[in-house]
Design an enzyme around this catalytic site. Sequence first.
Site, PDB file in Angstrom:
ATOM      1  N   ARG A 102     -15.213  36.385  27.411  1.00  0.00           N
ATOM      2  CA  ARG A 102     -14.017  35.982  26.351  1.00  0.00           C
ATOM      3  C   ARG A 102     -14.698  35.041  25.444  1.00  0.00           C
ATOM      4  O   ARG A 102     -15.046  33.828  25.598  1.00  0.00           O
ATOM      5  CB  ARG A 102     -12.803  35.553  27.088  1.00  0.00           C
ATOM      6  CG  ARG A 102     -12.042  34.844  26.155  1.00  0.00           C
ATOM      7  CD  ARG A 102     -10.304  34.721  26.859  1.00  0.00           C
ATOM      8  NE  ARG A 102      -9.656  35.792  27.372  1.00  0.00           N
ATOM      9  CZ  ARG A 102      -8.612  36.065  27.525  1.00  0.00           C
ATOM     10  NH1 ARG A 102      -7.791  34.742  27.458  1.00  0.00           N
ATOM     11  NH2 ARG A 102      -7.841  37.408  27.610  1.00  0.00           N
ATOM     12  N   HIS A 129      -8.802  43.406  22.164  1.00  0.00           N
ATOM     13  CA  HIS A 129      -8.724  42.822  23.568  1.00  0.00           C
ATOM     14  C   HIS A 129      -8.650  44.298  24.253  1.00  0.00           C
ATOM     15  O   HIS A 129      -7.566  44.684  24.924  1.00  0.00           O
ATOM     16  CB  HIS A 129      -7.268  42.152  23.471  1.00  0.00           C
ATOM     17  CG  HIS A 129      -7.072  41.526  24.885  1.00  0.00           C
ATOM     18  ND1 HIS A 129      -8.048  41.310  25.709  1.00  0.00           N
ATOM     19  CD2 HIS A 129      -6.059  40.696  25.347  1.00  0.00           C
ATOM     20  CE1 HIS A 129      -7.599  40.661  26.823  1.00  0.00           C
ATOM     21  NE2 HIS A 129      -6.442  40.228  26.480  1.00  0.00           N
ATOM     22  N   GLN A 132      -7.054  44.784  28.000  1.00  0.00           N
ATOM     23  CA  GLN A 132      -5.411  44.607  27.969  1.00  0.00           C
ATOM     24  C   GLN A 132      -4.945  45.721  27.505  1.00  0.00           C
ATOM     25  O   GLN A 132      -3.927  46.461  28.212  1.00  0.00           O
ATOM     26  CB  GLN A 132      -5.069  43.540  26.910  1.00  0.00           C
ATOM     27  CG  GLN A 132      -3.468  43.521  26.596  1.00  0.00           C
ATOM     28  CD  GLN A 132      -3.019  42.729  27.842  1.00  0.00           C
ATOM     29  OE1 GLN A 132      -3.281  41.736  28.381  1.00  0.00           O
ATOM     30  NE2 GLN A 132      -1.947  43.356  28.533  1.00  0.00           N
ATOM     31  N   ASP A 223       3.004  40.567  20.070  1.00  0.00           N
ATOM     32  CA  ASP A 223       2.177  39.419  20.484  1.00  0.00           C
ATOM     33  C   ASP A 223       2.425  38.114  19.729  1.00  0.00           C
ATOM     34  O   ASP A 223       3.077  37.879  18.714  1.00  0.00           O
ATOM     35  CB  ASP A 223       0.483  39.884  20.188  1.00  0.00           C
ATOM     36  CG  ASP A 223      -0.638  39.055  20.773  1.00  0.00           C
ATOM     37  OD1 ASP A 223      -0.248  38.344  21.906  1.00  0.00           O
ATOM     38  OD2 ASP A 223      -1.716  38.973  20.527  1.00  0.00           O
ATOM     39  N   CYS A 263       1.432  41.299  26.118  1.00  0.00           N
ATOM     40  CA  CYS A 263       0.332  41.051  26.888  1.00  0.00           C
ATOM     41  C   CYS A 263       0.324  39.603  27.490  1.00  0.00           C
ATOM     42  O   CYS A 263      -0.409  39.457  28.316  1.00  0.00           O
ATOM     43  CB  CYS A 263      -0.941  40.977  25.707  1.00  0.00           C
ATOM     44  SG  CYS A 263      -1.090  39.854  24.731  1.00  0.00           S
ATOM     45  N   ARG A 291      -3.403  44.831  34.830  1.00  0.00           N
ATOM     46  CA  ARG A 291      -4.581  44.187  34.324  1.00  0.00           C
ATOM     47  C   ARG A 291      -5.698  44.216  35.586  1.00  0.00           C
ATOM     48  O   ARG A 291      -6.850  44.830  35.641  1.00  0.00           O
ATOM     49  CB  ARG A 291      -4.495  42.830  33.821  1.00  0.00           C
ATOM     50  CG  ARG A 291      -3.642  42.404  32.721  1.00  0.00           C
ATOM     51  CD  ARG A 291      -4.500  43.100  31.468  1.00  0.00           C
ATOM     52  NE  ARG A 291      -5.952  42.542  31.316  1.00  0.00           N
ATOM     53  CZ  ARG A 291      -6.057  41.389  30.690  1.00  0.00           C
ATOM     54  NH1 ARG A 291      -5.271  40.436  30.134  1.00  0.00           N
ATOM     55  NH2 ARG A 291      -7.166  40.794  30.877  1.00  0.00           N
TER      56      ARG A 291
HETATM   57  N1  NVA Z   1      -3.619  37.185  20.128  1.00  0.00           N
HETATM   58  C1  NVA Z   1      -3.748  36.529  21.409  1.00  0.00           C
HETATM   59  C2  NVA Z   1      -3.862  37.334  22.782  1.00  0.00           C
HETATM   60  C3  NVA Z   1      -3.786  36.640  23.975  1.00  0.00           C
HETATM   61  C4  NVA Z   1      -3.823  37.224  25.164  1.00  0.00           C
HETATM   62  C5  NVA Z   1      -4.773  35.520  21.277  1.00  0.00           C
HETATM   63  O1  NVA Z   1      -5.855  36.099  20.740  1.00  0.00           O
HETATM   64  O2  NVA Z   1      -4.710  34.364  21.740  1.00  0.00           O
HETATM   65  N1   CP Z   2      -3.209  38.778  28.308  1.00  0.00           N
HETATM   66  C1   CP Z   2      -4.043  38.008  28.659  1.00  0.00           C
HETATM   67  O1   CP Z   2      -5.391  38.268  28.222  1.00  0.00           O
HETATM   68  O2   CP Z   2      -3.864  36.929  29.146  1.00  0.00           O
HETATM   69  P1   CP Z   2      -4.739  35.447  29.202  1.00  0.00           P
HETATM   70  O3   CP Z   2      -4.902  35.165  28.108  1.00  0.00           O
HETATM   71  O4   CP Z   2      -3.772  34.773  30.372  1.00  0.00           O
HETATM   72  O5   CP Z   2      -6.051  35.891  29.926  1.00  0.00           O
END
Ligand code: NVA
Ligand code: CP
Length: 307
Positions: A102, A129, A132, A223, A263, A291
């Site tokens: 990540r 992502h 997800q 989101d 998500c 997930r």
């Molecule tokens: N768009 C959000 C998704 C979190 C799972 C982010 O990138 O922070």
């Molecule tokens: N939806 C998701 O990826 O959650 P986290 O940021 O908690 O991993």
Amino acid sequence: MRHFLTLDDFTKEELIEILNIAFDIKAEVKNGVINHRMKDKSLAMIFEKSSTRTRVSFEVGMTQLGGHALFLSSRDTQLGRGEPVKDTARVISRMVDMVMIRTFKQKSVKEFAAYSKVPVINGLTDEFHPVQLMADYMTMIEYSKADNAKVAYIGDGNNMAHSWLMLSSKMGFELSIATPKGYEVDENILSRALENARTSGAKITITNDPKATVKDADVVTTDTWASMGQEDEKKQRELDFKGFEVDSSLMDLAKKDAIFLHCLPAYRGQEVSEEVLESPQSVIFDEAENRLHAQKGIMVWLDKHRS
Ligand code: NVA
Ligand code: CP
């Protein structure tokens, strides 16, 4: 050897194959069947951003598959002190069987994969992502919303919006996206999706109008308005996203039996109201649980395709 960096790297048939493994594993776990498909294998999980769901689901998933997962935060590894991605990739991939990352730039996961001896999974970047969306599609199937569905995405043209574009354009369902002006999806990603849609038959529309987007939708999703790394823009975004909250009046424009997906984490009173989030239409916790199952499917599939 294959990596899981974007949904675009896969054919529709391959994505279905992965989901079928995920459904099989989910059924096994629910029936108390233990099947160590990745016995004694190790997964390195590299996190340059925070996480609850991704960390827990990959770690528990690996345990359930009979393997082991290592949590590596960039704060505590040499990556955070400037060790190049290409060196880190070559070191770690000599020791583990799979890597999940990540991070910020999609370019970084691509570079990692280019230097890795083992499959690499994108656990979220600024652009995509994909893991997800595999859980989201599993949830759509479980609620009979996958075939001939219309999905409405309301909000930021971010990694989630881009991933919905990829999913829809691969699987062939209708997707309508409404973003505020100035927060549209990336043009190159949209072009790519429209190109895929020519084959899959997906209908994709992009608007700045949440009401038109939600009309007759089977699935409504949104989101956060400020993603990880955009904390400084939070205040401005709250102003710019006015009118983009998924509340009951917006939800009422969707089909009566529409489901709501998110998500998570969710920000009540911003992108979604408390009422919608806690309503019977909201299936966010089934989605979150998926997930775990979807990612086991991804890991088992990648492991099988290692030459
Ligand atoms: N768009 C959000 C998704 C979190 C799972 C982010 O990138 O922070
Ligand atoms: N939806 C998701 O990826 O959650 P986290 O940021 O908690 O991993």
